[in-house]
Scaffold this motif. Sequence first.
Motif, PDB file in Angstrom:
ATOM      1  N   GLY A   1     -34.474  30.055  53.808  1.00  0.00           N
ATOM      2  CA  GLY A   1     -33.501  29.328  53.003  1.00  0.00           C
ATOM      3  C   GLY A   1     -33.340  29.892  51.596  1.00  0.00           C
ATOM      4  O   GLY A   1     -32.356  29.577  50.911  1.00  0.00           O
ATOM      5  N   LEU A   2     -34.278  30.725  51.166  1.00  0.00           N
ATOM      6  CA  LEU A   2     -34.133  31.394  49.874  1.00  0.00           C
ATOM      7  C   LEU A   2     -33.076  32.486  49.950  1.00  0.00           C
ATOM      8  O   LEU A   2     -32.478  32.852  48.930  1.00  0.00           O
TER       9      LEU A   2
ATOM     10  N   VAL B   1     -38.471  38.728  46.924  1.00  0.00           N
ATOM     11  CA  VAL B   1     -37.376  39.706  46.884  1.00  0.00           C
ATOM     12  C   VAL B   1     -36.190  39.168  47.678  1.00  0.00           C
ATOM     13  O   VAL B   1     -36.321  38.892  48.881  1.00  0.00           O
ATOM     14  N   ILE B   2     -35.048  39.027  47.027  1.00  0.00           N
ATOM     15  CA  ILE B   2     -33.827  38.550  47.662  1.00  0.00           C
ATOM     16  C   ILE B   2     -32.811  39.687  47.609  1.00  0.00           C
ATOM     17  O   ILE B   2     -32.378  40.094  46.524  1.00  0.00           O
ATOM     18  N   SER B   3     -32.429  40.201  48.765  1.00  0.00           N
ATOM     19  CA  SER B   3     -31.604  41.401  48.863  1.00  0.00           C
ATOM     20  C   SER B   3     -30.298  41.102  49.583  1.00  0.00           C
ATOM     21  O   SER B   3     -30.293  40.496  50.667  1.00  0.00           O
ATOM     22  N   ASP B   4     -29.186  41.546  49.005  1.00  0.00           N
ATOM     23  CA  ASP B   4     -27.888  41.409  49.674  1.00  0.00           C
ATOM     24  C   ASP B   4     -27.866  42.172  50.985  1.00  0.00           C
ATOM     25  O   ASP B   4     -27.265  41.723  51.970  1.00  0.00           O
TER      26      ASP B   4
ATOM     27  N   ILE C   1     -38.943  38.932  56.238  1.00  0.00           N
ATOM     28  CA  ILE C   1     -39.727  37.765  55.804  1.00  0.00           C
ATOM     29  C   ILE C   1     -40.989  38.216  55.068  1.00  0.00           C
ATOM     30  O   ILE C   1     -41.252  37.794  53.931  1.00  0.00           O
ATOM     31  N   TYR C   2     -41.768  39.087  55.694  1.00  0.00           N
ATOM     32  CA  TYR C   2     -43.066  39.448  55.120  1.00  0.00           C
ATOM     33  C   TYR C   2     -42.949  40.442  53.967  1.00  0.00           C
ATOM     34  O   TYR C   2     -43.672  40.323  52.968  1.00  0.00           O
ATOM     35  N   ASP C   3     -42.047  41.422  54.100  1.00  0.00           N
ATOM     36  CA  ASP C   3     -41.956  42.466  53.080  1.00  0.00           C
ATOM     37  C   ASP C   3     -41.135  42.048  51.871  1.00  0.00           C
ATOM     38  O   ASP C   3     -41.311  42.602  50.783  1.00  0.00           O
TER      39      ASP C   3
END
Length: 230
Positions: A200-201, A168-171, A160-162
């Motif tokens: 939710g992002l 940043v959206i990471s698989d 959440i924070y990092d």
Amino acid sequence: MRTIGLIGGMSWESSAEYYRIINQRVRDQLGPLRSAQLLMYSVDFGPVEQAQHAGRWAHAALILEDAARRLQAGGAECVVLCTNTMHLVAPRIEAAVSIPFLHIADAAGQAAVEAGTLTVGLLGTAFTMEQDFLKARLAAQGLTVLVPDADERQAVHRIIYDELCVGVISDTSRQVYQRVIESLAARGAQAIVLGCTEIGLLIKPQHSELPLLDTTELHAQAAVAFALEN
């Protein structure tokens, strides 16, 4: 139409979602060129985040009390705090103004009850998962609330924070959350409360074996219902 007051910026990534969802809902209900009457006071998240991790909740509360008063002075007819974690100080914000405060847990709990879901898994910051300010509010609506184990909570919090708070959206991180959801399902969760407005992002319905109760979406819908209430 009543004027909605939003306290945003925690983080602005999810505050933008509130703005989008609220205006889309008003348009859907009133017509293609209609939009919401709203005010947003967006705080600088840096000092708030520092206060959170230092345990200086009273300092963070002062920032948000001031934001709520500014919204009321500007003509807002309700206060919507666009973050789950800072609902830890919701009683202080509510006491700082004379207009209604729309609590994020009420919207999520109502949706769970209406869906017949009485056992939910809760994802959020470590503050939200480990302290009672949100869990107790959900439990008061008849829900049993499960949280991930300690290692899982640490991973969920860090992402959440990092990552999510900085867009940043990471698989890879999505897979971490999916494993946590699977673990909660194995323990009896019937749905997952996305108890951080950024989750939710990352996690959409197609990414979860369980139904999702997205607090951002549900809170924004509650704001629209208030604004359009006769």
